[in-house]
Write a protein that holds these residues in place. Structure first.
Motif, mmCIF file in Angstrom:
data_model
loop_
_atom_site.group_PDB
_atom_site.id
_atom_site.type_symbol
_atom_site.label_atom_id
_atom_site.label_comp_id
_atom_site.label_asym_id
_atom_site.label_seq_id
_atom_site.Cartn_x
_atom_site.Cartn_y
_atom_site.Cartn_z
ATOM 1 N N ALA A 262 4.727 5.583 -5.180
ATOM 2 C CA ALA A 262 5.020 5.530 -6.607
ATOM 3 C C ALA A 262 4.112 6.487 -7.384
ATOM 4 O O ALA A 262 4.546 7.141 -8.334
ATOM 5 C CB ALA A 262 4.859 4.104 -7.129
ATOM 6 N N VAL A 263 2.842 6.578 -6.966
ATOM 7 C CA VAL A 263 1.915 7.511 -7.619
ATOM 8 C C VAL A 263 2.416 8.944 -7.459
ATOM 9 O O VAL A 263 2.468 9.715 -8.424
ATOM 10 C CB VAL A 263 0.499 7.374 -7.029
ATOM 11 N N GLY B 12 0.799 -1.232 0.000
ATOM 12 C CA GLY B 12 0.000 0.000 0.000
ATOM 13 C C GLY B 12 0.826 1.274 0.000
ATOM 14 O O GLY B 12 0.659 2.171 -0.836
ATOM 15 N N PHE B 13 1.745 1.367 0.968
ATOM 16 C CA PHE B 13 2.555 2.578 1.100
ATOM 17 C C PHE B 13 3.398 2.808 -0.147
ATOM 18 O O PHE B 13 3.484 3.940 -0.658
ATOM 19 C CB PHE B 13 3.450 2.441 2.330
ATOM 20 N N GLY C 235 2.950 1.682 -3.225
ATOM 21 C CA GLY C 235 2.136 2.030 -4.386
ATOM 22 C C GLY C 235 1.769 3.504 -4.370
ATOM 23 O O GLY C 235 1.883 4.206 -5.382
ATOM 24 N N ALA C 236 1.339 4.002 -3.191
ATOM 25 C CA ALA C 236 0.982 5.422 -3.089
ATOM 26 C C ALA C 236 2.207 6.300 -3.340
ATOM 27 O O ALA C 236 2.112 7.334 -4.016
ATOM 28 C CB ALA C 236 0.399 5.713 -1.709
#
Lengths: 626, 138
Positions: A154-155, A148-149, A151-152
């Motif tokens: 990376a966004v 989760g962390f 991925g965010a």
């Protein structure tokens, strides 16, 4: 006749001051902060982090830095006691403290601190480069199973047009600390309508938070979310009476018991209506519940430990709330279990046997957290002792505040249970030797409220300058210890430009599949194409027991590993920071290895500066890159 | 708390600017500030405002946490389903943010229309006025 002044609780408009306009009063209140900023800037210019000793950053910070902190603390303690000021003033002091303490390393170093933050940047780089996660990857698999962390991050990195997350990660500590402060303020306001108490609780939390879990990490994000979940739970589920009248009536034949129950009921119920947050409509309550549900799902995919803490703490709160409050811990448990069974199944199948082995062994789990200080230098021993001491001090002050509230006929069951519940995780696992730190970290918000209660035990008490003096005294006592503990490991957390250059040289020149032998993993490593290399750490755990804290490989072992045809190329990298974080025997074992390398003549130096050396076997000098 | 159209429209606009900056691969600190500011505040604020909380500090605390949570949720959903691309992730977050803003705008318009209808005289009231005499000779 003594002049009395009514304390302005949350929800009451700020009165206009007679004789003065509002703006000059606020500017006067901010004078200490305005004076502190140039002192801080001057202190930064006069500090050279490379000169740090084994007590960390405090060994090189000039006196002006501490004077700036003292001004901030004095101004803050004065501001908290004046409820005629708008919330901007105490918020400004809290933000200034966070900036000075937590942004100083980011500004001074000019680069990302702490080796694990670099590894987390590497996970984000993996997602940016490949567009996926690999839960069955052999290297750092836990992060691919709780993505989760990353991925965010990376966004954010891609949206900002950055090639990697280093620039974002560098400013994570002050950003997360501000999020923590906001979350603690929510919890404090849900526990009292005395704004002085709420702000002072935030202040003591910020001072006492020496753990350092504010770096670029899933734990920091999950913790910030957990704080808000707890605040929402306190807000939407009112506390119920512990012993209602029928229960007391049943106990009537036993008069001492009935009397005791009545007293406890009065002490625990008397404050129940003290909530500084606005009242909610049923629609708002449902909306916040839905919001909390989303947050519980998010922490389940972000971090392994925080959902467990959420179950423990929300269950503790549900004990003294109406039955519908049990929905939150049940949801927390459901989301965590569902993720472990699905998204994190590959990692769980490997880790579960060890977790089950550690279940119900709090002694073993605690001992795994306590390093042997005699293995370390005098400075490191001082830092370790200070960390333990400030933890005990904060706990003792919190107990004092709890008793002060009792003296004022108040027991806050919710905060009491919230302070105790995190200890339940000690029964579960040693969490890689960090459980004790996490227990303190999760118990700190209610502990901070209790410490604030020493100064402001009730809305009617504490209307003189002595309360501000008491706040300042408590702040000083906490800060001396917490600052030493927070900055104590900076000698090994700081990576000078030469070391970063060596790490970048290695990743730029090493071909995929290469073996990288390292003194320890404490240097800027695994931040770029990390999964393409095999790593061999000569020291398994730098802060561990005597055996794991030393080089476990002879020179012959290392040469055999590096000569093997299993890898197209092999490198040995030794850096200043790898050694700075080791125990005394560990550092000696690496120094001994270096001497053996130089004597043997079997190695060629391909990169060297004052901070790092990279070797290859003379018999396997790699091809020059085109 | 003021409930004008300003903030929902600002959220929608910053979302579109973020998409524009990403699509054109613009460089510079402005892109960093706008995009990160939007992703950390915008999506959550759009939905938290629907709760109509009376306290600004609480609203912003919830908004930031909600924004980052939405970023996490979208990114995790795309990564676990193998559909991740930066464009899809950013686009989905922007759609969610604009969606929340439009819900708020819609509820404001609906509320304004109801109030207008309440103020407009009914047919019965017009007829009564007509029996008393009017300017149209009816």
């Amino acid at each position: 006749m003594k002049r009395t002044r009514m304390i302005r609780p949350f929800g009451m408009s700020r009165p206009t001051s007679s004789g003065f306009t509002s703006v000059p009063v606020h500017l006067i209140a901010l004078i200490p902060l305005i004076l502190a900023i140039p002192l801080w800037i001057a202190a930064l210019r006069a500090t050279d982090p490379i000169a740090m000793t084994d007590i960390g950053l405090m060994s090189v910070l000039p006196p002006g830095f501490y004077v700036a902190l003292g001004l901030i603390a004095a101004g803050a303690c004065l501001a908290f006691g004046r409820d005629s000021l708008s919330g901007f003033v105490p918020a400004a002091y809290v933000a200034a403290w966070i900036a000075i303490v937590h942004a100083t390393p980011s500004i001074l170093y000019g680069s990302l601190r702490y080796s694990w933050a670099w590894k987390h940047v590497g996970i984000v780089e993996y997602i940016q480069r490949t567009g996926r996660i690999d839960p069955e990857i052999s290297s750092l698999p836990v992060y691919h199973n709780w993505p989760g962390f990353f991925g965010a991050a990376a966004v954010l990195t891609e949206a900002a047009g950055l090639s990697n997350a280093l620039a974002i990660a560098r400013w994570a500590p002050p950003a997360f600390e501000i999020c923590f402060a906001a979350g603690v303020f929510l919890i404090a306001r849900a526990s009292t309508h005395d704004r002085r108490l709420a702000w002072l609780a935030v202040w003591f939390f910020v001072l006492a938070n020496w753990i350092g879990q504010d770096y670029f990490s899933p734990q920091a994000l999950a913790y910030a979310i957990w704080l808000v979940i707890i605040g929402i739970c306190l807000w939407i589920f009112p506390e119920k009476r512990l012993f209602v009248t029928p229960v007391v009536r049943l106990a009537q034949p036993w008069r001492p018991v009935a009397r005791t129950l009545t007293v406890i009921d009065r002490l625990t119920h008397g404050h129940v209506t003290q909530n500084g947050l606005p009242p909610l409509t049923s629609t708002q309550r449902r909306g916040l519940f839905a919001f909390a549900t989303l947050l519980l799902a998010v922490i389940a995919v972000t971090h392994q430990l925080t959902p467990v803490m959420a179950v423990l703490t929300l269950s503790a709160l549900a004990l003294v709330r109406r039955r519908s409050a049990w929905s939150l811990p049940l949801l927390a448990g459901f989301f965590a279990a569902a993720w472990v069974a699905t998204g994190a199944a590959p990692y769980a199948s490997i880790a579960l046997p060890e977790i089950i082995r550690n279940l119900g062994q709090p002694d073993a789990n605690i001992n795994a957290n306590l390093i042997d200080p005699s293995q370390f230098s005098s400075g490191a021993r001082l830092v370790s002792s200070t960390a333990r001491g400030v933890t005990a001090l904060v706990s003792g002050l919190a107990l004092l505040g709890w008793l002060r509230w009792l003296q004022h006929r108040r027991i806050d069951l919710s905060l009491t249970l919230l302070a105790v519940a995190p200890a339940g995780v000690l029964v579960l696992n040693d969490y890689g030797g960090e459980t004790l730190f996490r227990v303190y970290f999760f118990a700190l918000p209610p502990l901070a409220v209790f410490i604030a209660a020493i100064v402001y035990p009730s809305i009617a008490a504490g209307r003189t300058i002595w309360q501000s003096i008491l706040s300042f005294a408590i702040s000083t006592v906490i800060v001396v210890g917490s600052l030493t503990a927070y900055y104590g490991h900076e000698q090994s957390n700081y990576f000078p430009p030469g070391e970063i250059a060596a790490a970048n040289f290695l990743t730029a020149h090493a071909e995929s599949g290469s073996l990288i032998v390292e003194g320890s993993s404490n240097y800027p490593s695994r931040h770029d194409r990390y999964e393409q290399f095999d790593y061999l750490s000569l020291v398994a755990w730098s802060r561990g027991d005597a055996t794991a804290g030393r080089n476990a490989y002879s020179l012959a072992d290392i040469e055999a590993q590096m000569a093997s045809d299993d890898h197209p190329a092999s490198y040995l990298i030794l850096t200043r920071s790898q050694v700075a974080g080791l125990s005394l025997p560990g550092a000696a074992s690496i120094a001994d290895l270096r001497r053996q390398i130089e004597i043997s003549g079997d190695f060629t130096v391909i990169f060297e500066n004052g901070d790092a050396t990279i070797y290859v076997l003379a018999s396997r000098t790699p091809r020059a890159n085109p | 708390m003021s409930r004008g159209l300003g903030i929902p429209l600002a959220i929608a606009a910053s979302g579109m600017i973020t998409e524009l900056l990403f699509a054109t691969n613009a460089a510079g600190p402005l892109r960093i500030a706008v995009t990160i500011g939007f992703l950390v505040c915008g999506p959550g604020l759009a939905w938290v405002r629907l709760l109509r909380l009376l306290d600004r500090m609480t609203e912003w605390t919830l908004a930031v946490v909600a924004s980052i949570s939405i970023d996490v949720a979208v990114a995790t959903a795309l990564l676990t389903t193998g559909l991740w691309t930066p464009g899809r992730a950013i686009g989905a977050i922007i759609v969610l943010a604009i969606g929340g803003s439009m819900v708020e705008v819609g509820s404001m318009i609906s509320s304004f229309s109801s109030k207008s209808r309440a103020r407009r005289p009914t047919d019965e009231a017009v007829k009564r006025r007509g029996k008393a005499g009017n300017d149209y000779g009816e």
